[in-house]
Design an enzyme around this catalytic site. Structure first.
Site, PDB file in Angstrom:
ATOM      1  N   ASN A 191      56.562  12.482  14.775  1.00  0.00           N
ATOM      2  CA  ASN A 191      55.785  11.761  15.351  1.00  0.00           C
ATOM      3  C   ASN A 191      54.405  12.217  15.947  1.00  0.00           C
ATOM      4  O   ASN A 191      54.099  13.094  15.131  1.00  0.00           O
ATOM      5  CB  ASN A 191      56.604  11.332  16.785  1.00  0.00           C
TER       6      ASN A 191
ATOM      7  N   LEU B 163      54.614   5.934  15.202  1.00  0.00           N
ATOM      8  CA  LEU B 163      53.935   5.476  16.217  1.00  0.00           C
ATOM      9  C   LEU B 163      54.485   4.739  17.335  1.00  0.00           C
ATOM     10  O   LEU B 163      53.613   4.098  18.018  1.00  0.00           O
ATOM     11  CB  LEU B 163      52.535   4.997  15.518  1.00  0.00           C
TER      12      LEU B 163
ATOM     13  N   GLY C 151      54.339   1.054  15.089  1.00  0.00           N
ATOM     14  CA  GLY C 151      54.817   1.142  13.844  1.00  0.00           C
ATOM     15  C   GLY C 151      54.739   2.514  13.324  1.00  0.00           C
ATOM     16  O   GLY C 151      55.186   3.576  13.952  1.00  0.00           O
TER      17      GLY C 151
ATOM     18  N   ASP D 173      65.313   8.888  15.372  1.00  0.00           N
ATOM     19  CA  ASP D 173      66.397   9.134  14.271  1.00  0.00           C
ATOM     20  C   ASP D 173      66.816   8.147  13.642  1.00  0.00           C
ATOM     21  O   ASP D 173      67.204   8.221  12.534  1.00  0.00           O
ATOM     22  CB  ASP D 173      67.515   9.778  15.192  1.00  0.00           C
TER      23      ASP D 173
ATOM     24  N   SER E 226      73.033   2.375  19.873  1.00  0.00           N
ATOM     25  CA  SER E 226      71.846   1.673  19.852  1.00  0.00           C
ATOM     26  C   SER E 226      71.256   1.399  18.356  1.00  0.00           C
ATOM     27  O   SER E 226      70.511   0.741  17.776  1.00  0.00           O
ATOM     28  CB  SER E 226      70.586   2.287  20.516  1.00  0.00           C
TER      29      SER E 226
END
Length: 303
Positions: free
Chosen positions: A185, A216, A220, A247, A286
């Site tokens: 990230n 990001l 994206g 993840d 999720s």
């Protein structure tokens, strides 16, 4: 596993203890939680579940304790289709993560590695599984020595080695040179490269890794490899909880690359999966299925 097939994830497994909080406490501050839950998590387990739900034959290499938490983690992974036959047991507790989640979905996390800290090397059986994979995935919640072994075994066999350099940590150049796809990230990219701008950071890291993917968030992802730099746009999402979104991205990216070497197509699918993940609370709960990802891709294509 058959030679060159599927995904092997080498990494962590944690019991996640969630607390919904009005704000992340500052040093010396106490806040009152508005509920708590116990869920399966850990970067390695999350990524393995994401790869399996995305359609890849997925094997998980990890260490858990001999407690109720371990049973819950193994059951969750198996239910998602992950092969847990190579998960080892260690005396002592399973890894634990304490996660505080704000109403806007942002979080703060503290991790006690516990059993994860004993994954210092790979057994012969584990190295064989790595060498028979199409894509091998590792992160940095387990000792670096095992990550190095996984990278070396993947490199020797021709498997694609994907490293999610999280949490942010110093990494030796010899390890980065084994990385086919580095996923970071913005914070991790800055930490590894010393560059604040994601594009500059990716260019610096590309001197070592074969390809760099900088996630990001809602914007994206940025991709950089021998074909140059490009952006994969983000999706509009109703953010409930960002835990596990990175993840999910990594696992889906690996699953897609296991059957298709096109990094752009894999990153697009991973961005969609990450957007779906933030719309549901929790890490494992999720993570979307292949069908859900495909449906959202079709929806986006029709706009």
């Amino acid at each position: 596993m058959t030679a060159g097939a599927g995904v092997v994830v080498v990494g962590s497994a944690n019991v996640d203890l969630f607390a919904a909080v009005p704000a992340i406490p500052a040093p010396g501050e106490t806040v009152l939680a508005r509920g708590r839950e116990v869920r399966a998590g850990g970067k390695g387990l999350n990524q393995a579940v994401a790869a399996a739900r995305a359609g890849a034959a997925t094997t998980f290499v990890a260490v858990v304790g001999r407690d109720e938490g371990a049973e819950m983690l193994l059951a969750e992974a198996a239910a998602a289709g992950v092969d847990t036959g190579l998960v080892r047991r260690a005396d002592g507790p399973t890894g634990t993560a304490w996660i505080m989640v704000r109403p806007d979905g942002e979080n703060a996390i503290v991790v006690d590695g516990a059993a994860n800290a004993t994954l210092t090397s790979l057994t012969l059986t584990e190295r064989t599984a790595v060498s028979e994979a199409a894509v091998v995935v590792a992160q940095l919640e387990t000792p670096l020595s095992a990550v190095r072994e996984a990278a070396e075994a993947a490199q020797a066999s021709g498997a694609r080695f994907l490293l999610n350099a999280a949490p942010a940590s110093e990494l030796p150049e010899e390890l980065l040179r084994c990385v086919d796809v580095l996923v970071v990230n913005e914070h991790e990219a800055r930490h590894l490269s010393g560059e604040a701008d994601p594009s500059s950071a990716a260019r610096t890291l590309l001197r070592l890794a074969g390809a760099v993917v900088v996630t990001l968030g809602a914007e994206g992802a940025l991709l950089l490899d021998a074909d140059g730099e490009r952006r994969v746009p983000g999706l509009t999402a109703r953010v409930v909880d960002t835990t596990g979104a990175g993840d999910t991205f990594t696992g889906v990216l690996a699953a897609t690359l296991a059957t298709d070497p096109d990094l752009d197509a894999a990153a697009r699918r991973a961005v969609v999966a990450g957007a779906l993940a933030v719309e549901t609370a929790g890490a494992v709960p999720s993570i979307p299925t292949s069908d859900a990802i495909a449906a959202r891709l079709r929806q986006e294509a029709s706009r």
